[in-house]
Design a protein around this motif. Structure first.
Motif, PDB file in Angstrom:
ATOM      1  N   GLY A 144       0.468 -21.109 -20.866  1.00 19.55           N
ATOM      2  CA  GLY A 144      -0.771 -20.362 -21.007  1.00 19.55           C
ATOM      3  C   GLY A 144      -1.286 -19.749 -19.720  1.00 19.55           C
ATOM      4  N   ASP A 145      -0.581 -19.964 -18.610  1.00 24.61           N
ATOM      5  CA  ASP A 145      -1.008 -19.378 -17.341  1.00 24.61           C
ATOM      6  C   ASP A 145      -0.855 -17.858 -17.401  1.00 24.61           C
ATOM      7  OD1 ASP A 145      -0.969 -22.095 -16.771  1.00 24.61           O
ATOM      8  OD2 ASP A 145       0.078 -21.859 -14.861  1.00 24.61           O
ATOM      9  N   ARG A 146      -1.709 -17.179 -16.645  1.00 23.41           N
ATOM     10  CA  ARG A 146      -1.674 -15.723 -16.558  1.00 23.41           C
ATOM     11  C   ARG A 146      -1.276 -15.320 -15.145  1.00 23.41           C
ATOM     12  NH1 ARG A 146      -5.492 -17.558 -19.897  1.00 23.41           N
ATOM     13  NH2 ARG A 146      -5.978 -16.435 -21.795  1.00 23.41           N
ATOM     14  N   PHE A 147      -0.754 -14.096 -15.029  1.00 22.13           N
ATOM     15  CA  PHE A 147      -0.312 -13.590 -13.732  1.00 22.13           C
ATOM     16  C   PHE A 147      -0.914 -12.227 -13.447  1.00 22.13           C
ATOM     17  CE2 PHE A 147       2.739 -16.856 -14.428  1.00 22.13           C
ATOM     18  CZ  PHE A 147       3.091 -17.292 -13.158  1.00 22.13           C
ATOM     19  N   ILE A 148      -1.335 -12.056 -12.215  1.00 18.85           N
ATOM     20  CA  ILE A 148      -1.690 -10.742 -11.689  1.00 18.85           C
ATOM     21  C   ILE A 148      -0.485 -10.354 -10.841  1.00 18.85           C
ATOM     22  CG2 ILE A 148      -3.257  -9.443 -10.213  1.00 18.85           C
ATOM     23  CD1 ILE A 148      -5.434 -11.536 -10.995  1.00 18.85           C
ATOM     24  N   GLU A 149       0.297  -9.440 -11.363  1.00 15.99           N
ATOM     25  CA  GLU A 149       1.572  -9.084 -10.736  1.00 15.99           C
ATOM     26  C   GLU A 149       1.378  -8.626  -9.295  1.00 15.99           C
ATOM     27  OE1 GLU A 149       4.905  -9.037 -11.900  1.00 15.99           O
ATOM     28  OE2 GLU A 149       4.116 -10.259 -13.544  1.00 15.99           O
ATOM     29  N   PRO A 150       2.323  -8.987  -8.437  1.00 10.97           N
ATOM     30  CA  PRO A 150       2.256  -8.499  -7.058  1.00 10.97           C
ATOM     31  C   PRO A 150       2.562  -7.007  -7.022  1.00 10.97           C
ATOM     32  CG  PRO A 150       4.282  -9.735  -7.401  1.00 10.97           C
ATOM     33  CD  PRO A 150       3.470  -9.853  -8.663  1.00 10.97           C
ATOM     34  N   SER A 151       2.126  -6.360  -5.975  1.00  6.63           N
ATOM     35  CA  SER A 151       2.387  -4.935  -5.815  1.00  6.63           C
ATOM     36  C   SER A 151       3.603  -4.735  -4.911  1.00  6.63           C
ATOM     37  CB  SER A 151       1.154  -4.231  -5.240  1.00  6.63           C
ATOM     38  OG  SER A 151       0.803  -4.785  -3.998  1.00  6.63           O
ATOM     39  N   SER A 152       4.034  -3.512  -4.830  1.00  6.40           N
ATOM     40  CA  SER A 152       5.135  -3.147  -3.938  1.00  6.40           C
ATOM     41  C   SER A 152       4.566  -2.569  -2.662  1.00  6.40           C
ATOM     42  CB  SER A 152       6.046  -2.116  -4.612  1.00  6.40           C
ATOM     43  OG  SER A 152       6.739  -2.697  -5.685  1.00  6.40           O
ATOM     44  N   GLY A 153       5.288  -2.776  -1.596  1.00  9.76           N
ATOM     45  CA  GLY A 153       4.872  -2.243  -0.311  1.00  9.76           C
ATOM     46  C   GLY A 153       5.635  -2.932   0.791  1.00  9.76           C
ATOM     47  N   GLU A 154       5.193  -2.703   2.019  1.00  8.85           N
ATOM     48  CA  GLU A 154       5.833  -3.360   3.145  1.00  8.85           C
ATOM     49  C   GLU A 154       5.452  -4.827   3.139  1.00  8.85           C
ATOM     50  OE1 GLU A 154       6.449  -3.066   7.957  1.00  8.85           O
ATOM     51  OE2 GLU A 154       5.130  -1.621   6.973  1.00  8.85           O
ATOM     52  N   LEU A 155       6.452  -5.667   3.298  1.00  9.31           N
ATOM     53  CA  LEU A 155       6.255  -7.115   3.268  1.00  9.31           C
ATOM     54  C   LEU A 155       6.267  -7.657   4.689  1.00  9.31           C
ATOM     55  CD1 LEU A 155       8.698  -7.685   0.305  1.00  9.31           C
ATOM     56  CD2 LEU A 155       6.200  -7.701   0.187  1.00  9.31           C
ATOM     57  N   ALA A 156       5.833  -8.889   4.839  1.00 10.18           N
ATOM     58  CA  ALA A 156       5.772  -9.508   6.169  1.00 10.18           C
ATOM     59  C   ALA A 156       7.142  -9.527   6.851  1.00 10.18           C
ATOM     60  CB  ALA A 156       5.216 -10.926   6.081  1.00 10.18           C
ATOM     61  N   SER A 157       8.194  -9.558   6.051  1.00  8.74           N
ATOM     62  CA  SER A 157       9.556  -9.574   6.592  1.00  8.74           C
ATOM     63  C   SER A 157       9.948  -8.232   7.196  1.00  8.74           C
ATOM     64  CB  SER A 157      10.546  -9.917   5.484  1.00  8.74           C
ATOM     65  OG  SER A 157      10.528  -8.884   4.492  1.00  8.74           O
ATOM     66  N   GLY A 158       9.179  -7.204   6.885  1.00 12.89           N
ATOM     67  CA  GLY A 158       9.534  -5.853   7.302  1.00 12.89           C
ATOM     68  C   GLY A 158      10.264  -5.094   6.213  1.00 12.89           C
ATOM     69  N   LEU A 159      10.684  -5.816   5.170  1.00 11.78           N
ATOM     70  CA  LEU A 159      11.320  -5.167   4.028  1.00 11.78           C
ATOM     71  C   LEU A 159      10.266  -4.495   3.168  1.00 11.78           C
ATOM     72  CD1 LEU A 159      13.846  -7.987   3.077  1.00 11.78           C
ATOM     73  CD2 LEU A 159      14.320  -5.885   4.358  1.00 11.78           C
ATOM     74  N   TYR A 160      10.704  -3.645   2.276  1.00 18.25           N
ATOM     75  CA  TYR A 160       9.796  -2.938   1.374  1.00 18.25           C
ATOM     76  C   TYR A 160      10.193  -3.286  -0.054  1.00 18.25           C
ATOM     77  CZ  TYR A 160       7.045   0.777  -0.712  1.00 18.25           C
ATOM     78  OH  TYR A 160       6.121   1.468  -1.458  1.00 18.25           O
ATOM     79  N   GLY A 161       9.229  -3.713  -0.854  1.00 20.54           N
ATOM     80  CA  GLY A 161       9.515  -4.036  -2.247  1.00 20.54           C
ATOM     81  C   GLY A 161       8.369  -4.787  -2.886  1.00 20.54           C
ATOM     82  N   LYS A 162       8.617  -5.299  -4.083  1.00 25.75           N
ATOM     83  CA  LYS A 162       7.608  -6.017  -4.861  1.00 25.75           C
ATOM     84  C   LYS A 162       7.484  -7.443  -4.348  1.00 25.75           C
ATOM     85  CE  LYS A 162       6.112  -6.841  -9.564  1.00 25.75           C
ATOM     86  NZ  LYS A 162       6.356  -6.563 -10.971  1.00 25.75           N
ATOM     87  N   GLY A 163       6.256  -7.870  -4.090  1.00 24.55           N
ATOM     88  CA  GLY A 163       6.024  -9.225  -3.621  1.00 24.55           C
ATOM     89  C   GLY A 163       4.700  -9.386  -2.904  1.00 24.55           C
ATOM     90  N   ARG A 164       4.026  -8.269  -2.620  1.00 24.17           N
ATOM     91  CA  ARG A 164       2.723  -8.319  -1.939  1.00 24.17           C
ATOM     92  C   ARG A 164       1.660  -8.843  -2.908  1.00 24.17           C
ATOM     93  NH1 ARG A 164       1.618  -4.987   2.454  1.00 24.17           N
ATOM     94  NH2 ARG A 164      -0.476  -4.742   1.668  1.00 24.17           N
ATOM     95  N   MET A 165       0.887  -9.832  -2.478  1.00 25.59           N
ATOM     96  CA  MET A 165      -0.225 -10.273  -3.313  1.00 25.59           C
ATOM     97  C   MET A 165      -1.124  -9.067  -3.568  1.00 25.59           C
ATOM     98  SD  MET A 165      -3.004 -13.328  -2.772  1.00 25.59           S
ATOM     99  CE  MET A 165      -4.480 -12.496  -2.192  1.00 25.59           C
ATOM    100  N   GLU A 166      -1.562  -8.927  -4.794  1.00 25.39           N
ATOM    101  CA  GLU A 166      -2.437  -7.810  -5.148  1.00 25.39           C
ATOM    102  C   GLU A 166      -3.680  -7.836  -4.273  1.00 25.39           C
ATOM    103  OE1 GLU A 166      -3.083  -4.702  -5.934  1.00 25.39           O
ATOM    104  OE2 GLU A 166      -1.986  -5.048  -7.798  1.00 25.39           O
ATOM    105  N   ASP A 167      -4.265  -6.677  -4.046  1.00 25.86           N
ATOM    106  CA  ASP A 167      -5.460  -6.570  -3.219  1.00 25.86           C
ATOM    107  C   ASP A 167      -6.612  -7.364  -3.830  1.00 25.86           C
ATOM    108  OD1 ASP A 167      -4.273  -4.942  -1.308  1.00 25.86           O
ATOM    109  OD2 ASP A 167      -4.787  -3.109  -2.396  1.00 25.86           O
TER     110      ASP A 167
END
Length: 185
Positions: A144-167
């Motif tokens: 029953g848990d809900r998710f606010i999907e992460p957004s895409s963008g530059e990540l702390a690793s320097g990579l770019y993709g989905k995984g950023r916590m939503e604003d």
């Protein structure tokens, strides 16, 4: 819509923990009462003093206070809240929640919660798309848990993709939508 809502904000050990400060400030500004539970390693990313100041409540992390023996009841916390928001939610915390491991106050509160649970994941893109993470998210959804999907963008690793916590502003909007939909039920 968040006025007088009781929100537990679980903060886990992610670089995105800095966003939790803005999130707390916005929730309090909306009239919510916020109690923050930080995992032990989350305190390496953001100060409990910051979170306590913004939430106007003592930050909880340990099961009990070592100096006087007073304990933080995960059962009472789970009954008190209107929602448990875990932001950021790490892959590690999701895995533990999915499999009932409760080795810190946030996890025991999760297993005791009588309220809805909302996750805002934050992790590197490969961690997010790993089959184990996706399976754990499916398991949590089945609870029953809900998710606010992460957004895409530059990540702390320097990579770019989905995984950023939503604003934080978008998370607050999603919580408002959630409570508005509950009123209609």
């Amino acid at each position: 819509m968040l006025k007088d809502k009781k929100i537990i904000l679980g903060v886990t050990a992610s670089i995105a923990a800095y966003k939790a400060a803005t999130l707390v400030r916005l929730l309090v500004k909306e009239g919510a009462e916020v109690k923050v539970i930080m995992t032990p390693y989350a305190k390496e990313f953001i100060s409990p003093v910051t979170m306590a100041t913004l939430s106007k409540n003592t930050v909880l992390s340990d099961f009990f206070k070592h100096d006087d023996g007073e304990w933080n009841s995960h059962v009472d916390l789970g009954i008190w809240a209107d929602v448990l928001l875990v932001a950021p939610t790490t892959a590690n915390t999701m895995a533990k929640m999915a499999h009932g491991i409760c080795d810190n106050l946030l996890l025991t509160t999760y297993l005791s919660a009588k309220c809805p649970v909302v996750h805002a994941p934050a992790m590197d893109l490969d961690m997010f798309k790993h089959p184990a993470t996706l399976r754990n998210m499916d398991i949590l959804r089945s609870y029953g848990d809900r998710f606010i999907e992460p957004s895409s963008g530059e990540l702390a690793s320097g990579l770019y993709g989905k995984g950023r916590m939503e604003d934080p502003e978008k998370i607050v909007e999603k919580l408002k939508e959630f409570f508005a939909s509950k009123k209609k039920d």
